[in-house]
Design an enzyme around this catalytic site. Sequence first.
Site, mmCIF file in Angstrom:
data_model
loop_
_atom_site.group_PDB
_atom_site.id
_atom_site.type_symbol
_atom_site.label_atom_id
_atom_site.label_comp_id
_atom_site.label_asym_id
_atom_site.label_seq_id
_atom_site.Cartn_x
_atom_site.Cartn_y
_atom_site.Cartn_z
ATOM 1 N N HIS A 173 51.433 36.777 34.764
ATOM 2 C CA HIS A 173 50.022 36.632 34.404
ATOM 3 C C HIS A 173 49.195 37.187 35.568
ATOM 4 C CE1 HIS A 173 46.257 34.318 33.888
ATOM 5 N NE2 HIS A 173 46.591 34.168 32.628
ATOM 6 N N GLN B 156 53.075 27.618 32.154
ATOM 7 C CA GLN B 156 53.564 27.529 30.769
ATOM 8 C C GLN B 156 54.782 26.625 30.634
ATOM 9 O OE1 GLN B 156 51.985 28.603 28.194
ATOM 10 N NE2 GLN B 156 50.446 29.829 29.256
ATOM 11 N N ASP C 237 55.338 29.860 39.137
ATOM 12 C CA ASP C 237 54.173 29.610 38.297
ATOM 13 C C ASP C 237 54.653 28.774 37.107
ATOM 14 O OD1 ASP C 237 52.245 29.707 36.324
ATOM 15 O OD2 ASP C 237 51.789 31.825 36.578
ATOM 16 N N CYS D 186 45.981 38.319 29.525
ATOM 17 C CA CYS D 186 45.895 38.349 31.001
ATOM 18 C C CYS D 186 47.217 38.815 31.606
ATOM 19 C CB CYS D 186 45.502 36.996 31.576
ATOM 20 S SG CYS D 186 43.916 36.411 30.983
ATOM 21 N N LYS E 54 46.863 22.706 30.253
ATOM 22 C CA LYS E 54 47.954 23.176 29.386
ATOM 23 C C LYS E 54 48.957 22.053 29.149
ATOM 24 C CE LYS E 54 47.620 27.907 31.112
ATOM 25 N NZ LYS E 54 46.760 28.607 30.156
HETATM 26 N N1 C6P Z 1 47.304 31.610 30.536
HETATM 27 C C1 C6P Z 1 47.006 32.170 28.215
HETATM 28 O O1 C6P Z 1 46.380 32.169 27.140
HETATM 29 P P1 C6P Z 1 44.684 28.742 34.608
HETATM 30 O O2 C6P Z 1 43.687 29.612 33.918
HETATM 31 O O3 C6P Z 1 44.515 28.755 36.098
HETATM 32 O O4 C6P Z 1 44.763 27.361 34.050
HETATM 33 O O5 C6P Z 1 46.131 29.364 34.287
HETATM 34 C C2 C6P Z 1 46.392 30.701 34.604
HETATM 35 C C3 C6P Z 1 47.776 31.076 34.147
HETATM 36 C C4 C6P Z 1 48.750 31.327 35.094
HETATM 37 N N2 C6P Z 1 50.013 31.625 34.743
HETATM 38 C C5 C6P Z 1 50.384 31.689 33.466
HETATM 39 C C6 C6P Z 1 51.813 31.993 33.129
HETATM 40 C C7 C6P Z 1 49.454 31.458 32.453
HETATM 41 O O6 C6P Z 1 49.834 31.529 31.184
HETATM 42 C C8 C6P Z 1 48.100 31.159 32.799
HETATM 43 C C9 C6P Z 1 47.058 30.965 31.751
HETATM 44 C C10 C6P Z 1 46.438 31.434 29.395
HETATM 45 O O7 C6P Z 1 48.091 32.738 28.319
HETATM 46 C C11 C6P Z 1 45.019 31.829 29.647
HETATM 47 S S1 C6P Z 1 44.856 33.515 30.124
#
Ligand code: C6P
Length: 427
Positions: A143, A223, A220, A384, A246
């Site tokens: 991401h 997910q 990370d 993203c 999430k």
């Molecule tokens: N992905 C998706 O629809 P934040 O925004 O900080 O809570 O998470 C960022 C992020 C980082 N790593 C991974 C693997 C992610 O999937 C995400 C967030 C969402 O896929 C929003 S773009």
Amino acid sequence: MTTIIENSKPSLYERQPEISTRFPVHQVREDFPILSSEVRGRKLVYLDNAATTQKPQSVIQAVTRYYKGENANIHRGVHYLSEQATQKYENARRKVGAFIGATVNCEVIFTRGTTESINLVAQSYGRAFVREGDEIIISALEHHSNIVPWQMLCQEKGAILRIIPLLENGELDLGVFDKLLSSKTKVVAVTQLSNVLGTLVPVRQICKKARDAGAVSLVDGAQSTPHLSVDMQQIGADFFAFSGHKLYGPTGIGVLYGRAELLERMPPYQGGGDMIRSVSFEHTEYADLPGKFEAGTPNIAGAIGLGAAIDYLQSLGMERIAAYEAELDGYTRSRLQEVEGLQIQGNPEEHRGAVSFTLDGVHPHDIGQLLDQEGIAIRAGHHCAQPLMKCLGVPATARLSAGLYNTREEIDMLASSLQGLRTLFHP
Ligand code: C6P
């Protein structure tokens, strides 16, 4: 990269017993008020859980209770409410620590989310320990949150970003990873679960190799945490980042786990109140962990809500959730494969959560908008993960991502709507 689907393939899951008999999914759904709502005159089918999850009543109540009767700033006041709020905030930290298997609670730093957690490591650890010519390894699955902070650091330091490429099926090419690792590698940062392909990455193996090469590892977990039971001791990561929203918790709260010994050696990320022991115009002494990394008034309600989300997940049992979702994931892939002209992106052996697909002759944004007319929420776009889209050779995909409250019936509705769309575009 694209898996071509044979429409005649029989569904693997067709004659298996209804999984909902083992996991009380219909009862679970009642815990989530939003799931009984209608959108565009249709019953909501929410399949955008990788973007954010819906919140159970217990989380909503915990946040409301805090604002209604417990609101005060923490770590500062001597009065009753401040003591109560501080206790609740620190109790949430203990819950998170136990949930992820931290050794000590001060290894849990509250942040705004995964993005801020990764930026914290890149800015604090990176600035202090990465030098010109050093290398940072990430993967093609990442991401933007696990790409851009490292790029910024590399630009600042003259370090080099190396990428683990993908295999045809959407898994990481670990043979290339072995070759990329060297004494120059300072950081290895990878996702545990792809938000686009649903690929489960063998992070334990990757973290061990990173450590053997003398590098630190960051996982990370944005997910993975909603779908799997994660244990820091088992994964062996130096840093682990995830987001509350999430994980069925509130937005604006997240976690950075870091091994205490590393966090101790890192300089603060931001300066301000609550992260100091003493300040004079000449010199500042920083607070001990975790305060050193939590400058300013934090998201107190968010942390309390995250604690409530963890209580909720533990009341269901992460192992049970994982087993239910694994079956639902298999069922989903199998049902989608029956839709004419539909191509699932990637075919990793170990997968969970997100499933990205394209439909012949229909733009992913049109898929998203037309499904929305039927009350079905999915995501369309680059998710993203623009570099990954480039590897896949597509500008965008449609993506569904199920959560613990989704059912086979909802997947059936999605599949039949997609089949309808295909017929609409190819009469
Ligand atoms: N992905 C998706 O629809 P934040 O925004 O900080 O809570 O998470 C960022 C992020 C980082 N790593 C991974 C693997 C992610 O999937 C995400 C967030 C969402 O896929 C929003 S773009």
